[in-house]
Design an enzyme around this catalytic site. Sequence first.
Site, mmCIF file in Angstrom:
data_model
loop_
_atom_site.group_PDB
_atom_site.id
_atom_site.type_symbol
_atom_site.label_atom_id
_atom_site.label_comp_id
_atom_site.label_asym_id
_atom_site.label_seq_id
_atom_site.Cartn_x
_atom_site.Cartn_y
_atom_site.Cartn_z
ATOM 1 N N LEU A 22 0.827 -1.201 0.000
ATOM 2 C CA LEU A 22 0.000 0.000 0.000
ATOM 3 C C LEU A 22 0.861 1.249 0.000
ATOM 4 O O LEU A 22 0.624 2.185 -0.738
ATOM 5 C CB LEU A 22 -0.930 -0.007 1.220
ATOM 6 C CG LEU A 22 -2.134 -0.921 1.069
ATOM 7 C CD1 LEU A 22 -2.830 -1.098 2.398
ATOM 8 C CD2 LEU A 22 -3.091 -0.363 0.042
ATOM 9 N N VAL A 65 1.046 4.291 -2.770
ATOM 10 C CA VAL A 65 0.856 5.714 -2.526
ATOM 11 C C VAL A 65 2.041 6.481 -3.072
ATOM 12 O O VAL A 65 1.894 7.473 -3.760
ATOM 13 C CB VAL A 65 0.697 6.003 -1.025
ATOM 14 C CG1 VAL A 65 0.602 7.493 -0.794
ATOM 15 C CG2 VAL A 65 -0.533 5.320 -0.507
ATOM 16 N N LYS A 102 -3.812 24.442 0.581
ATOM 17 C CA LYS A 102 -4.978 23.981 1.322
ATOM 18 C C LYS A 102 -4.557 23.003 2.406
ATOM 19 O O LYS A 102 -3.868 22.018 2.128
ATOM 20 C CB LYS A 102 -5.952 23.310 0.361
ATOM 21 C CG LYS A 102 -7.222 22.885 1.032
ATOM 22 C CD LYS A 102 -8.213 22.388 0.024
ATOM 23 C CE LYS A 102 -9.508 22.024 0.732
ATOM 24 N NZ LYS A 102 -10.508 21.566 -0.200
ATOM 25 N N ASP A 135 -19.455 18.343 -6.020
ATOM 26 C CA ASP A 135 -19.677 19.576 -5.264
ATOM 27 C C ASP A 135 -19.500 20.804 -6.157
ATOM 28 O O ASP A 135 -18.777 21.735 -5.820
ATOM 29 C CB ASP A 135 -18.728 19.619 -4.057
ATOM 30 C CG ASP A 135 -19.206 20.603 -2.997
ATOM 31 O OD1 ASP A 135 -20.403 20.987 -3.027
ATOM 32 O OD2 ASP A 135 -18.402 21.002 -2.140
#
Length: 630
Positions: free
Chosen positions: A322, A326, A371, A462
């Site tokens: 994993l 990533v 952000k 969104d």
Amino acid sequence: MRTKTHYDSSLLLFLFFFFIFFVFHSKAQPLPTTDGYTCSANQTTNSFPCQTYVFYRAMAPDFLDLASIGDLFSVSRLMISEPSNISSPSSPLVPNQSLFVPITCSCNSLNTSETISYANISYTITPGDTFYDISTKKFQNLTTYQSVEVVNPELVATNLTVGVNVIFPIFCKCPNQTQLQNRVNYLVSYVLQPSDNISTVASRFGVETSSIIDVNGNNSQTWDTIFVPVAQLPELAQPTVVPSSPPGNNDDREGVVTGLAIGLGITGVLLLLVSGFWVYRENSMKKKGMVIGGGDVEKQRFQMNSKEGKVGKDSMGKEVSLIANVSECLDKYRVFGIDELQEATDGFSDGCLIQGSVYKGSIDGEVFAIKKMSWSAYEQLKILQKVNHGNLVKLEGFCIDTLNANCYLVYEYVESGSLYSWLHEKNNERLSWKTRLRIAIDVANGLQYIHEHTRPRVVHKDIKSSNILLDTNMRAKIANFGLAKSGCNAITMHIVGTQGYIAPEYAADGIVSTKMDVFSFGVVLLELISGKEAIDENGNVLWASAGKVLEGNEEDKAKKLKGWVDNSFFHETFSMESLMNVMTLAVACVNRDPSKRPSMVDIVYALCKSEDLFFDISDDTLSDPSVLAR
Ligand SMILES: *[C@@H]1O[C@H](CO)[C@@H](O)[C@H](O)[C@H]1NC(C)=O
Ligand SMILES: *[C@@H]1O[C@H](CO)[C@@H](O)[C@H](O)[C@H]1NC(C)=O
Ligand SMILES: *[C@@H]1O[C@H](CO)[C@@H](O)[C@H](O)[C@H]1NC(C)=O
Ligand SMILES: *[C@@H]1O[C@H](CO)[C@@H](O)[C@H](O)[C@H]1NC(C)=O
Ligand SMILES: *[C@@H]1O[C@H](CO)[C@@H](O)[C@H](O)[C@H]1NC(C)=O
Ligand SMILES: *[C@@H]1O[C@H](CO)[C@@H](O)[C@H](O)[C@H]1NC(C)=O
Ligand SMILES: *[C@@H]1O[C@H](CO)[C@@H](O)[C@H](O)[C@H]1NC(C)=O
Ligand SMILES: *[C@@H]1O[C@H](CO)[C@@H](O)[C@H](O)[C@H]1NC(C)=O
Ligand SMILES: *[C@@H]1O[C@H](CO)[C@@H](O)[C@H](O)[C@H]1NC(C)=O
Ligand SMILES: *[C@@H]1O[C@H](CO)[C@@H](O)[C@H](O)[C@H]1NC(C)=O
């Protein structure tokens, strides 16, 4: 009258001879040319535009995965993997691995009287680029710098501005009627290599040598683009790539995934990452007796950590793969250090706050939007690495703050703020109808891209005016893929989104589909037309009242629409028909039944038509009775 006829016929005669000369001439010396390949867009003999392919070789260091090659040619990974006989779009490539990349070939008239055929591929200049380097290296001689200059006459080759978009004309041809009748469906663009001759190329494609010579003549040189006539693409023999991470790695991640699975997956990965960092940090603290929080150090740590992961012991088997996964995903981005971001934003001071948790920061003179996120960035990174489009805000890099378990995403900074603030906050600066229409088209293009050109499809989830950012030229970019999901028609239990924009079927049943973005886009269109907010202070949603405007006969409709539109742009002259078309489109988008909503493809088409109408009419505004002047 007579003299005119006479004049016409002599002109015809001249043209006739010119034509004969031209045909004769072009038969005698067909090829090659460095400017491009001439074509005639004669509908009855040729089939422009056509879908065709280029033969491309994977290349170290930058083009060893389908994502970066796809970005270069503006196609998705799946669009390359399928014709190239590659089973998994995410598998790495080896140098020189053969690929077929799809392109759309068209016959383009230039400034001069010439027409040449090419695929229009847009490329954004980065520091150090020259037309020659990009043509010969990245595009592997599928075009020439001379042709790039011909196609981009407004650019000065010796003075390129970073960030400017250049069209690289990828050489291509479409089969003519005779060829189509002989079952030549594609003319594949192929660059002759030093080790090639026409017979080796012919056998590679399974065609006759003579058929290649028929199309290209017999004096093709090394590095020339030749066109190989085939009925269908040959199946490429692909090397079996040794997976870079141990088995158990979910290579078929590309399939449709449900919201729940993604949620659990990300949480797992991120927890592992956090624990991985902590373990590593503890170790390094023990070794060095101190913590260093520098940018490069941070990056090294991350790389070392993932390396450790790859060679880890079996008890860590699953986690290892994993982490490797990533890191593969993150490789494409610049890794920022937390101190770099601290410095850029005055320690995340309020003065640098743009909105929410987004800060403006300047690093080495370049401005970014930064952000701050909790550990939920992985899905965004995964989605953003696949999407790359002028109407989507670009992710530049990220930063992992191991100390506080925070993650930061660093985006391009879009100067002029959100559409929401332009529509509802800036009282003195108003947007013209033309600008509004342009914004709508930009957003529709961005959405069309994520809906149609990514595999699996991405749903933004969104869309709202505060997630649409405007640059200095008032061109729109879609931001905030925080809620975006890959995979369509999934059902989720966890309803997110913004009141006033949420599609009813999603709010009620959690059904995720591209049609929910269409709904929200419809609400944004209504905002653009009316200047009203998506939800008023009493909690009434804008879309619920929109349908009523279009009830009744034509006269009623026009009257009601006049009462409904934003009166700040109403003093402008524009075509009522254009406005009515956009309103009708918006109402269709907010239909309660998702299957009755148009697709983004239809929407882009309809909006462009309305824009044409706008321009057509604005020329003779006064003489046209259908035009609204005040
Ligand atoms: C296209 O080609 C056909 C056949 O060669 C010819 O008859 C026709 O006049 C051409 N049309 C144009 C617009 O050049
Ligand atoms: C790739 O091809 C080039 C030229 O065709 C050759 O020089 C190079 O050795 C090849 N590399 C590999 C890894 O096969
Ligand atoms: C192309 O057209 C522009 C004006 O439209 C003109 O200024 C320029 O000189 C032309 N270039 C060539 C190569 O014809
Ligand atoms: C190339 O494509 C862009 C966008 O699709 C379009 O605006 C432009 O006119 C095209 N250029 C040519 C020469 O076809
Ligand atoms: C393209 O052609 C130039 C010579 O014109 C050659 O040096 C270069 O290696 C070629 N590029 C590729 C990727 O084959
Ligand atoms: C290069 O381009 C920039 C902006 O496009 C311009 O300001 C500058 O004068 C140009 N320099 C030369 C040498 O043409
Ligand atoms: C093409 O190359 C192959 C092997 O490289 C060779 O056997 C053949 O004779 C060559 N053909 C021509 C026409 O040069
Ligand atoms: C079609 O293309 C072939 C090969 O270039 C050429 O020989 C033939 O004359 C063309 N046919 C027409 C109708 O243009
Ligand atoms: C190429 O074509 C010319 C004329 O069609 C012919 O004379 C010549 O022998 C050809 N060359 C080869 C290598 O086939
Ligand atoms: C295409 O790919 C499949 C699976 O990877 C492989 O079995 C097959 O041999 C390939 N085709 C050719 C012609 O190599």
